[in-house]
Design a protein around this motif. Structure first.
Motif, PDB file in Angstrom:
ATOM      1  N   TYR A   1      25.669  26.050  32.644  1.00 39.96           N
ATOM      2  CA  TYR A   1      25.465  27.413  31.830  1.00 39.96           C
ATOM      3  C   TYR A   1      26.932  28.825  31.950  1.00 39.96           C
ATOM      4  O   TYR A   1      27.055  28.794  32.741  1.00 39.96           O
ATOM      5  CB  TYR A   1      23.957  28.422  31.627  1.00 39.96           C
TER       6      TYR A   1
ATOM      7  N   GLU B   1      20.867  14.139  32.588  1.00 41.83           N
ATOM      8  CA  GLU B   1      21.941  15.383  32.701  1.00 41.83           C
ATOM      9  C   GLU B   1      21.934  16.659  33.370  1.00 41.83           C
ATOM     10  O   GLU B   1      20.936  17.078  33.444  1.00 41.83           O
ATOM     11  CB  GLU B   1      21.688  15.502  30.891  1.00 41.83           C
ATOM     12  N   LYS B   2      23.039  16.767  33.506  1.00 34.91           N
ATOM     13  CA  LYS B   2      23.824  18.078  34.939  1.00 34.91           C
ATOM     14  C   LYS B   2      24.489  18.930  33.283  1.00 34.91           C
ATOM     15  O   LYS B   2      25.566  18.553  33.294  1.00 34.91           O
ATOM     16  CB  LYS B   2      24.233  17.582  35.619  1.00 34.91           C
ATOM     17  N   SER B   3      23.788  20.215  32.882  1.00 32.78           N
ATOM     18  CA  SER B   3      24.214  21.004  32.624  1.00 32.78           C
ATOM     19  C   SER B   3      24.244  22.823  33.196  1.00 32.78           C
ATOM     20  O   SER B   3      23.740  23.455  32.559  1.00 32.78           O
ATOM     21  CB  SER B   3      23.736  21.353  31.002  1.00 32.78           C
TER      22      SER B   3
ATOM     23  N   TYR C   1      27.033  25.571  27.642  1.00 33.08           N
ATOM     24  CA  TYR C   1      27.546  24.686  28.940  1.00 33.08           C
ATOM     25  C   TYR C   1      28.993  23.653  29.253  1.00 33.08           C
ATOM     26  O   TYR C   1      29.095  23.292  28.280  1.00 33.08           O
ATOM     27  CB  TYR C   1      26.036  23.623  28.577  1.00 33.08           C
TER      28      TYR C   1
ATOM     29  N   SER D   1      28.597  20.430  30.685  1.00 37.40           N
ATOM     30  CA  SER D   1      27.721  19.326  31.025  1.00 37.40           C
ATOM     31  C   SER D   1      28.417  18.211  31.048  1.00 37.40           C
ATOM     32  O   SER D   1      29.298  17.215  30.685  1.00 37.40           O
ATOM     33  CB  SER D   1      27.264  19.024  29.694  1.00 37.40           C
TER      34      SER D   1
ATOM     35  N   VAL E   1      23.770  20.740  24.680  1.00 38.92           N
ATOM     36  CA  VAL E   1      24.538  20.846  25.461  1.00 38.92           C
ATOM     37  C   VAL E   1      25.645  20.829  26.494  1.00 38.92           C
ATOM     38  O   VAL E   1      26.511  21.351  26.294  1.00 38.92           O
ATOM     39  CB  VAL E   1      23.567  20.114  26.756  1.00 38.92           C
ATOM     40  N   ARG E   2      25.811  19.348  25.198  1.00 37.17           N
ATOM     41  CA  ARG E   2      27.455  18.820  24.805  1.00 37.17           C
ATOM     42  C   ARG E   2      28.454  19.117  24.212  1.00 37.17           C
ATOM     43  O   ARG E   2      29.421  19.546  24.044  1.00 37.17           O
ATOM     44  CB  ARG E   2      27.987  17.558  24.962  1.00 37.17           C
TER      45      ARG E   2
END
Ligand SMILES: O=C(NCCNC(=O)c1cc(-c2ccc(F)cc2)cc(O)c1O)c1cc(O)ncn1
Ligand SMILES: [Mg+2]
Length: 212
Positions: free
Chosen positions: A210, A206-208, A187, A189, A181-182
């Protein structure tokens, strides 16, 4: 009696039927004082609460119901109109969750699916009348986080701005997911350090978001 059955019995004997906050408090008290269990818990739960309030999702998916703690935690913050789906692979855990959610009085607000997430994600649009999700909480088997977020992408279940939150980035760890995701470019993230459930150990969410 399984640990999960002991937690459910403690809730039924110590919380108030129809009162989600009292159910969460009972599960957390049991987790701190009697038996550790893999709920997201009260410390990481406060961060999850903030993300839910900020996002105010109308449609949300959870992967990994376990005992229903995070389903109750999230849905208690959502309006009656919101649609919340939760997927659990383990039928014993799903049965405990069903009773926990009913005790909290939220059975009409939560759609429980007992299935392998890989099987159900491709069915969500047709079988569960889903367009896209406003928010997703990933808290199931750590080694399938990446498989499943990619399935959500390819099944067009994410839209620009969908907020994907994942538990256990540090403990037990989801390094391939964090890396994906990073670095994949899809994203925005951020990692939110916290404590592991019912422990002083480190963990985090982790907050991702979109990019669409
Ligand atoms: O119950 C099913 N998965 C739970 C996923 N959650 C976890 O595995 C999980 C684990 C831990 C954890 C961390 C350290 C440790 F020493 C032991 C456990 C913490 C967490 O916060 C989790 O969320 C399940 C059953 C099954 O048969 N098939 C598919 N899934
Ligand atoms: Mg977890």
């Amino acid at each position: 009696m399984s640990k999960e059955q002991r937690v459910l019995r403690y809730v039924q004997q110590n919380a108030s039927r129809g009162d989600p906050d009292s159910v969460l408090a009972a599960v957390d008290k049991f987790g701190w004082e009697t038996e550790w269990a893999m709920n997201v818990g009260d410390v990481k739960g406060l961060i999850l609460d903030r993300f839910v309030k900020e996002t105010a999702p109308q449609t949300m998916l959870e992967l990994g119901t376990y005992m229903g703690y995070s389903a109750i935690r999230v849905v208690r913050l959502l309006p009656e109109t919101a649609k919340f789906l939760t997927v659990e692979f383990n039928p014993e855990n799903a049965a405990i969750a069903n009773e926990m959610i009913a005790f909290a009085g939220l059975q009409n607000r939560i759609i429980q699916i007992t299935s392998d997430s890989a099987d159900v994600i491709p069915q969500l649009k047709k079988k569960y009348d889903v367009d896209t999700f406003d928010m997703v909480f990933i808290d199931h088997w750590k080694d399938v986080y990446v498989r499943d977020i990619k399935l959500l992408e390819t099944n067009n279940l994410l839209r620009k701005g969908t907020v994907v939150v994942a538990d256990n980035i540090i403990n037990p760890g989801a390094p391939e997911y964090a890396d994906y995701v990073r670095t994949c470019g899809k994203y925005d993230s951020t990692f939110h350090e916290s404590n592991f459930e019912y422990s002083d150990d480190i963990d985090g969410l982790e907050k991702s978001v979109y990019r669409g």
